[in-house]
Design a protein around this motif. Sequence first.
Motif, mmCIF file in Angstrom:
data_model
loop_
_atom_site.group_PDB
_atom_site.id
_atom_site.type_symbol
_atom_site.label_atom_id
_atom_site.label_comp_id
_atom_site.label_asym_id
_atom_site.label_seq_id
_atom_site.Cartn_x
_atom_site.Cartn_y
_atom_site.Cartn_z
ATOM 1 N N PHE A 206 19.570 49.751 23.660
ATOM 2 C CA PHE A 206 20.317 50.007 24.436
ATOM 3 C C PHE A 206 21.215 51.068 24.181
ATOM 4 N N THR A 207 21.559 51.439 23.010
ATOM 5 C CA THR A 207 22.322 52.784 22.779
ATOM 6 C C THR A 207 21.353 54.111 22.636
ATOM 7 N N PHE A 208 20.252 53.927 21.724
ATOM 8 C CA PHE A 208 19.527 55.266 21.684
ATOM 9 C C PHE A 208 18.331 55.449 22.686
ATOM 10 N N ASN A 209 17.878 54.328 23.510
ATOM 11 C CA ASN A 209 17.214 54.540 24.541
ATOM 12 C C ASN A 209 17.642 54.387 25.871
ATOM 13 N N TYR A 221 23.447 44.400 29.687
ATOM 14 C CA TYR A 221 23.553 44.897 31.061
ATOM 15 C C TYR A 221 22.218 44.453 31.684
ATOM 16 N N PRO A 222 21.007 44.014 31.362
ATOM 17 C CA PRO A 222 19.883 43.423 32.239
ATOM 18 C C PRO A 222 20.231 41.931 32.685
ATOM 19 N N ILE A 223 21.179 41.503 32.151
ATOM 20 C CA ILE A 223 21.591 40.113 32.546
ATOM 21 C C ILE A 223 22.706 40.171 33.722
ATOM 22 N N PHE A 224 23.784 40.655 32.883
ATOM 23 C CA PHE A 224 24.878 40.839 34.083
ATOM 24 C C PHE A 224 25.282 41.925 34.685
ATOM 25 N N THR A 537 17.105 41.496 25.451
ATOM 26 C CA THR A 537 16.486 42.765 24.732
ATOM 27 C C THR A 537 14.826 42.699 25.366
ATOM 28 N N LEU A 538 14.228 41.494 25.513
ATOM 29 C CA LEU A 538 12.968 41.583 26.415
ATOM 30 C C LEU A 538 12.819 42.273 27.563
ATOM 31 N N ARG A 539 13.713 42.324 28.405
ATOM 32 C CA ARG A 539 13.795 42.977 29.704
ATOM 33 C C ARG A 539 13.806 44.255 29.489
ATOM 34 N N GLY A 540 15.107 44.696 28.448
ATOM 35 C CA GLY A 540 15.094 46.102 28.242
ATOM 36 C C GLY A 540 13.880 46.809 27.747
#
Length: 546
Positions: A206-209, A221-224, A537-540
């Motif tokens: 979520f930082t680098f990508n 972020y993908p959840i909330f 993480t999976l959703r990301g």
Amino acid sequence: MDEQDSTQGIPIPEGAADLIDTDYMIGQDNIEGQLGPFGFDVHNPVFLVSGLSIVAFVFYALALPEQAGSVFGWLRPWLTSTFDWFFLGAANIFVVFCLFLIVSPWGAVRLGGKEAKPDYSYMGWFAMLFAAGMGIGLMFFGVLEPVYHMAISEPLGVASPIAEDGTIIPENVEAARNMGLAATIYHWGLHPWAIYAIVALALALFTFNKGLPLTIRSAFYPIFGEAIWGWVGHVIDILAVFATLFGLATSLGFGAQQANAGLEHIFGIPNTITVQVLLITVITAVALGSVLRGLDGGVKVLSEINMAIAALLLVFVLLAGPTATIFADFISGLGAYATSIVPLSNPFGREDTSYMQGWTAFYWAWWISWSPFVGMFIARVSRGRTVREFIICVLLIPSLVCVLWMAVFGGVAIDQVLSDPTASSVKAYVIDSYVPELSLFAMLEGLPLATITSVIGIILVIVFFVTSSDSGSLVIDTITAGGKVDAPLPQRVFWCTFEGAVAIVLLVGGGLGALQAMVISTGLPFTAVLLLMCWATLRGLMSEAR
């Protein structure tokens, strides 16, 4: 968008500006970095809530040490006996999730984008990973735990080979020896490194990508969604600060006790709380110097020095001890671990509750409390790796090195106990009278050059102490500054100082029991955070594939 938003103080990692997923950037300006009193970069309310809470805790423990000690003494056994199933079940999920990602199509995702290149060589990467991840623990438990599980704890009902009169029961030797190593490897193998890998992968992704700040809330972020910039995110980051601080304090307490025990054993310096407090104070000051030098100038250099000293000590013990037996222990220990990992991981219907609650539940809470610190540290130095490469290196390779460490140090100690129980210093300090901090030095007594190697052992403990403290301070500093990797120097000084202060008050207020109680109490809520992080993480990763 510029690579550094100077107004809000939100850093975008180097090389990530052209990779930002704009869907993940909406609302980020709600995180504000404000330069407050004494030069602190105040990330309201994370810095204020966590900082004031830690200060209040330190003053409470100093003002009412007897009351604090009583609370700590009750807290640990209650937590481990009540929530053992939760810790064990969650750790199992983390391992399965990591193994799934290795073989999944998302393993090809590169942290930092398709063209990203690693910032560090494999050797530099591994050195920082080990020094920050498990240094003091390996020194403290490398001899203690294999011998203890072989002779006392009897995990999975394997009988001890040492009778009550101190004689050896030959028919019990092989099974107990293998189980002593397997039960130890279980605590230092796949499960703890899976915990670290989960946090590190989420932060790196979520930082680098995605271009989000390097802080724990970003992974959610993908959840909330936009809520991570408000109180949902504040609570997540505050929990991460508490978990990290008390996890580090526990390790610093172990290190201070072991270093003091070694100094008494060799030089006759008294093994007292006063000396341990002095040790923590001096070493915290050294760590502060490393913190001020930054990641490459301080932490990386000390980590590489640490790895070199640890490798020399490992090779010496391997060659000075029964080398053939050690290699046999390595193979047999791995085999016993492979056949025992499922029953050892079972959280229900176990008869060996002392092992499960007294050791495993504490260990998983400890690793989980370290995960924001180690995970963020690993994430910062892992740009350019694919997900598959990242997990294999962080999960499997360090586990094998930990197995080798336990087979060497623990295997030599077990051999000393079983070869001549009456003359074994290890038996005297681990089995007869439980003095865990002396177990390493007792094992070295049975080898040549014992004084020299014991001094090296003390130096190694101290340097591990420093690398844990300085890298941990940088991580807490980053979280409380809203993801900044270069927060003001006064803020780094504050966190490094209070890490040492928390370790001191816990030692004064209740010793090892107090340290373990606080790490479990902070690790418990953060376990739920990590379970949610797996789904995020999976959703990301799925969005990366799209």
